[in-house]
Scaffold this active site. Structure first.
Site, PDB file in Angstrom:
ATOM      1  N   ASP A 300       0.816  -1.220   0.000  1.00  0.00           N
ATOM      2  CA  ASP A 300       0.000   0.000   0.000  1.00  0.00           C
ATOM      3  C   ASP A 300       0.851   1.272   0.000  1.00  0.00           C
ATOM      4  O   ASP A 300       0.354   2.346  -0.319  1.00  0.00           O
ATOM      5  CB  ASP A 300      -0.914   0.032   1.239  1.00  0.00           C
ATOM      6  N   GLU A 399      -9.198  -0.420  -3.190  1.00  0.00           N
ATOM      7  CA  GLU A 399     -10.180  -1.109  -2.336  1.00  0.00           C
ATOM      8  C   GLU A 399     -10.806  -0.218  -1.260  1.00  0.00           C
ATOM      9  O   GLU A 399     -11.952  -0.416  -0.869  1.00  0.00           O
ATOM     10  CB  GLU A 399      -9.553  -2.337  -1.667  1.00  0.00           C
TER      11      GLU A 399
HETATM   12  O1  FBP Z   1      -7.010 -10.146   3.013  1.00  0.00           O
HETATM   13  P1  FBP Z   1      -5.926  -9.744   3.953  1.00  0.00           P
HETATM   14  O2  FBP Z   1      -4.850 -10.738   4.063  1.00  0.00           O
HETATM   15  O3  FBP Z   1      -6.435  -9.336   5.278  1.00  0.00           O
HETATM   16  O4  FBP Z   1      -5.218  -8.491   3.326  1.00  0.00           O
HETATM   17  C1  FBP Z   1      -5.873  -7.379   2.805  1.00  0.00           C
HETATM   18  C2  FBP Z   1      -5.034  -6.140   3.027  1.00  0.00           C
HETATM   19  O5  FBP Z   1      -3.689  -6.369   2.740  1.00  0.00           O
HETATM   20  C3  FBP Z   1      -3.130  -5.195   2.135  1.00  0.00           C
HETATM   21  O6  FBP Z   1      -2.766  -5.492   0.837  1.00  0.00           O
HETATM   22  C4  FBP Z   1      -1.888  -4.767   2.839  1.00  0.00           C
HETATM   23  O7  FBP Z   1      -2.186  -4.539   4.152  1.00  0.00           O
HETATM   24  P2  FBP Z   1      -1.052  -4.667   5.258  1.00  0.00           P
HETATM   25  O8  FBP Z   1       0.006  -3.687   4.861  1.00  0.00           O
HETATM   26  O9  FBP Z   1      -1.753  -4.307   6.515  1.00  0.00           O
HETATM   27  O10 FBP Z   1      -0.534  -6.056   5.232  1.00  0.00           O
HETATM   28  C5  FBP Z   1      -4.250  -4.156   2.165  1.00  0.00           C
HETATM   29  O11 FBP Z   1      -4.236  -3.339   1.037  1.00  0.00           O
HETATM   30  C6  FBP Z   1      -5.464  -5.012   2.215  1.00  0.00           C
HETATM   31  O12 FBP Z   1      -6.544  -4.350   2.789  1.00  0.00           O
END
Ligand code: FBP
Ligand code: ADP
Ligand code: MG
Length: 522
Positions: A300, A399
């Site tokens: 992100d 998202e």
């Molecule tokens: O489905 P999961 O594993 O909870 O991950 C979704 C999330 O992971 C991400 O790609 C990255 O989030 P993090 O940096 O908190 O790992 C977010 O964009 C997304 O909301």
């Protein structure tokens, strides 16, 4: 004297920053001695500064010096000598000029007979902001005072130091990867292990499945060595596994004590870093000589103050493949509309960058910029216009965008992050409905490549962040990141004050708008 409440920066929520220390701060400011907490009530003036509320009198001729002193104190790096002032520094065992090991030249014997000039001086600094904005109205302006006065802000340069605070034979280093996956995790694990070995560390372990691995008795630590990690960068994911949620900070520190770990490298995003900082604070409280170093991992790109985090470039490149597929589908269909959803919980960096670089996106929607789907200025009306004008359209949505249009799920993941409704599916459904209602044919295709993007291996341009030097230099509670193309160390609280966001007034967002040609959707 009028006091103007304006912008900037102060946080001192890390107890260890208040501990006595025996090292000098930035020397060029040391001749002035103002109260340390002078800026504690300054309020934000410009957008996207890493600021908390404070107030400052800009009529005070010394405000700039006071600001810089406060900045220097906030960005001071917690050090193990804060707690153990008598820890003796020893000559570094890290050297790039290596010969085939014979006798005393073996790393760990501290007897490098050649003079080595590759070290970083503790007073080396990297300039944090590089643009001198002449007006608060300049695109992306980040100003401290109403005149946008130029104020240099320096952060600590990363890299190997001449003196270190750990004897390699006394080190047990652990690596843990937390949160969601991200391209490049294995590259970083590999680089940390290899660098530790160059210092002469023999005891290196991986903690399986994130913080959970500290408490789950079924999960045993993974011994790591150059041999084990040699080729792991050739695949995506994490050799160690990842997880969300997990044990309390106190349980994690109990586990560190039991295992005898005194260097902990934590790879993760803002949640992981909040955990790493809490672990660091708990170690300080228990008077444990442990260095906790965070390595920002998140596709992100939502960590403050850094040019970008590793994995982001790869994510953008992969995202472009999905956009290209959506474009081909849309372009090949009669009145085709391609919708692509990309990751970005609170920040639209991937969507923005991929839209911009692909040149195939007509509408880019990010969390930072509100939009209407319906109505005369809404996205759907614009899609209708695009079908009329060019026969097809591509929408790229992050998202976290448009969550106000969806029903609140009221759900949280194991780490406490809000689980969002699916904005991609919603746009797909509403688009179909809209064109049906107005009696215009539209062929809508929806692509959600999110897990494919973060599971791939890192591309060559995702640099590897080397963190081991920070631990050997005795720092703890810090994170490492790229700052204006140079690596720098930051106290963890400063990089996780809030998620880094796309500035809708930045040149990058303006360029994206130029590329898509999209109007305002409000
Ligand atoms: O489905 P999961 O594993 O909870 O991950 C979704 C999330 O992971 C991400 O790609 C990255 O989030 P993090 O940096 O908190 O790992 C977010 O964009 C997304 O909301
Ligand atoms: N404020 C916090 N204090 C301590 N640990 C936290 C905090 N927030 C998250 N964590 C822990 O950090 C880990 C990763 O957090 P998460 O938000 O899922 O991912 P990321 O680090 O990528 O943002 C989880 O194990 C979670 O329990
Ligand atoms: Mg996160």
């Amino acid at each position: 004297m009028a006091s103007i409440s304006h912008a900037f920066t102060t946080t001192n929520n890390n107890p260890s920053l208040n501990l006595p220390h025996n090292r000098s701060s930035l020397l060029r400011l040391s001749s002035h001695s103002f109260p340390r907490r002078f800026f504690n009530n300054v309020r934000i003036f410009a957008q996207h500064t890493n600021s908390t509320s404070t107030s400052i009198d800009f009529n005070d001729p010394d405000w700039k010096i006071k600001f810089q002193q406060d900045f220097e104190s906030r960005f001071r790096l917690p050090h193990i000598t804060d707690i153990f002032p008598d820890t003796p520094p020893i000559p570094s065992t890290f050297c790039l000029k290596m010969r085939t090991p014979i006798g005393k030249d073996i790393p760990g014997h501290y007897s490098l007979d050649e003079e080595w000039h590759g070290y970083i001086n503790n007073n080396d600094r990297v300039l944090l902001k590089t643009i001198n904005y002449s007006s608060p109205k300049s695109a992306g302006a980040e100003c401290i005072d109403p005149n946008c006065t130029w104020v240099e802000q320096w952060v600590h340069r990363a890299g190997p130091r001449e003196k270190i605070y750990y004897k390699p034979e006394e080190v047990k280093a652990a690596i843990v990867t937390c949160g969601g996956l991200c391209p490049g995790l294995n590259d970083v694990i590999r680089q940390i292990v290899i660098t530790l070995e160059i210092y002469g560390v023999k005891k290196i372990v991986g903690i399986p499945f994130g913080y959970r691995g500290f408490s789950d008795k079924e999960l045993t630590e993974v011994p790591l060595s150059r041999k084990v990690v040699q080729n792991i960068h050739l695949s995506g994911g994490s050799l160690l596994g990842v997880s969300r949620g997990g044990p309390s900070v106190s349980d994690i520190v109990d586990s560190l004590e039991e295992r005898g770990i005194n260097m902990l490298f934590v790879l993760g995003g803002n949640g992981t870093h909040a955990g790493a900082n809490a672990i660091h604070n708990e170690c300080c409280k228990r008077r444990l000589k442990v260095s906790v170093i965070g390595v920002p991992k998140t596709i992100d790109n939502d960590i403050l103050l850094m040019d970008k985090t590793f994995g982001f470039d790869t994510a953008v490149e992969e995202a472009q493949r999905a956009i290209n597929s959506a474009y081909i589908e849309a372009h090949s269909a009669y009145h085709g509309i391609g919708v692509v959803k990309l990751m970005g919980r609170s920040s639209g960096f991937i969507a923005m960058q991929a839209s911009l670089s692909s040149g195939q996106v007509d509408v880019c929607l990010i969390p930072e910029v509100p939009f209407n789907l319906h109505g005369p200025h809404g996205v759907l009306r614009h899609l209708q216009y695009l079908l009329e004008m060019k026969g097809s359209a591509v929408v790229c949505v992050a998202e976290g965008a448009g969550q106000n249009l969806l029903q609140n799920t009221n759900a949280k993941d194991a780490s406490g992050n809000i689980v969002f409704g699916d904005i991609g599916v919603y746009i797909q459904q509403e688009t179909k409905k809209y064109f049906k209602e107005i009696g215009v044919h539209a062929d809508v295709k929806y692509i959600d490549p999110t897990y494919m993007i973060r599971a791939c291996r890192a591309n060559a341009s995702d640099g590897i962040l080397c963190t081991v030097h920070g631990a050997f230099a005795g720092y703890s509670g810090i994170s490492v990141g790229l700052c204006n193309t140079h690596y720098a160390y930051f106290p963890i609280p400063e990089v996780i004050l809030h998620p880094r966001l796309v500035d809708p007034n930045s040149r990058m967002w303006h360029r994206c708008l130029t590329s898509t040609g999209q109007p305002d959707f409000i």
